[in-house]
Scaffold this motif. Structure first.
Motif, PDB file in Angstrom:
ATOM      1  N   SER A   1       0.824  -1.211   0.000  1.00 10.72           N
ATOM      2  CA  SER A   1       0.000   0.000   0.000  1.00 10.72           C
ATOM      3  C   SER A   1       0.858   1.261   0.000  1.00 10.72           C
ATOM      4  CB  SER A   1      -0.938   0.003   1.206  1.00 10.72           C
ATOM      5  OG  SER A   1      -1.876  -1.048   1.130  1.00 10.72           O
TER       6      SER A   1
ATOM      7  N   TRP B   1      -7.537  -2.938  -2.945  1.00  9.55           N
ATOM      8  CA  TRP B   1      -6.778  -4.183  -2.998  1.00  9.55           C
ATOM      9  C   TRP B   1      -7.672  -5.420  -3.050  1.00  9.55           C
ATOM     10  CZ3 TRP B   1      -1.855  -4.304  -4.157  1.00  9.55           C
ATOM     11  CH2 TRP B   1      -1.068  -3.172  -3.887  1.00  9.55           C
TER      12      TRP B   1
ATOM     13  N   CYS C   1      -8.889  -5.984   2.162  1.00 18.08           N
ATOM     14  CA  CYS C   1      -8.928  -6.238   0.734  1.00 18.08           C
ATOM     15  C   CYS C   1     -10.121  -7.130   0.420  1.00 18.08           C
ATOM     16  CB  CYS C   1      -7.627  -6.894   0.254  1.00 18.08           C
ATOM     17  SG  CYS C   1      -7.058  -8.250   1.298  1.00 18.08           S
TER      18      CYS C   1
END
Length: 208
Positions: free
Chosen positions: A90, A98, A123
């Motif tokens: 990140s 993500w 994510c």
């Protein structure tokens, strides 16, 4: 906001099944890129040298501009955890939504991962159905829903979807077995990977 996916694993060695999963993910959720993250020292597994596995990965994906290999793990001195992978990537790819590509077997264990409940909501999860176990898609969905319930019991959220991939009965362990027994692995791995394995005498009884 860009959409990127992490595909982590031992890749010992990478094979057509891995590549099919990555390609399916790329198009099923319109990803800009799939970032392959080979593990340096996989726990509970003996693997070929990291450098060999990276070379095979790079050979296998070189013709796909949407695939890239991250060497994030190469310099880790401490135990590597999946949540660290997301945090570190990140920092390299800000403003990103993500996704994490994972096999069904590994996804089942997510609640037991280090900070797994926290990771679950960092994510979206793209899950490859188990290719060799004989489960139906309905059974795979039930397994995923059980994991979702475990995550939600701890007041965390998770978003997941199954990847719509053909069931290909190939695995890294099968390839290693064939190599050990001097059987052909042609068409189980990309030809460049097969040549690399042969030229470097990987996975054969002679390499022991």
């Amino acid at each position: 906001m860009q959409q990127l996916a992490i595909f982590g694993g031992t890749f010992n060695p990478i094979h057509w099944g891995h590549l099919l999963v990555g390609e399916t993910a790329l198009h099923q959720v319109s990803l800009e890129k799939v970032i392959w993250v080979p593990s340096l020292n996989p726990p509970h597994k003996e693997a070929a040298l990291f450098e060999h596995r990276v070379q095979m990965l790079q050979l296998a994906i070189k013709d796909n501009p949407a695939f890239t290999v991250s060497l994030l793990e190469a310099n880790r001195s401490e135990t590597s955890y999946a949540i660290n992978t997301v945090i570190d990537l990140s920092a390299c790819y800000p403003n990103t939504h993500w996704y994490w590509i994972v096999g069904l077997d590994a996804f089942q264990t997510l609640p037991r991962w280090y900070r797994g409940h926290e990771l679950a909501q960092m994510c979206d999860w793209l899950i490859a159905p188990r290719l060799l176990g004989g489960e139906t898609i309905t059974q795979s969905k039930l397994i995923c829903k059980q994991v979702e319930e475990q995550i939600r019991e701890q007041s965390y959220t998770i978003h997941w979807q199954l990847l719509d991939i053909p069931l290909v009965g190939v695995s890294s362990s099968l390839i290693r077995k064939f190599c050990h027994e001097c059987q052909s692995i042609r068409y189980l791995v990309p030809e460049s990977v097969r040549s690399y394995i042969t030229n470097n005498n990987l996975y054969s009884h002679k390499s022991e």
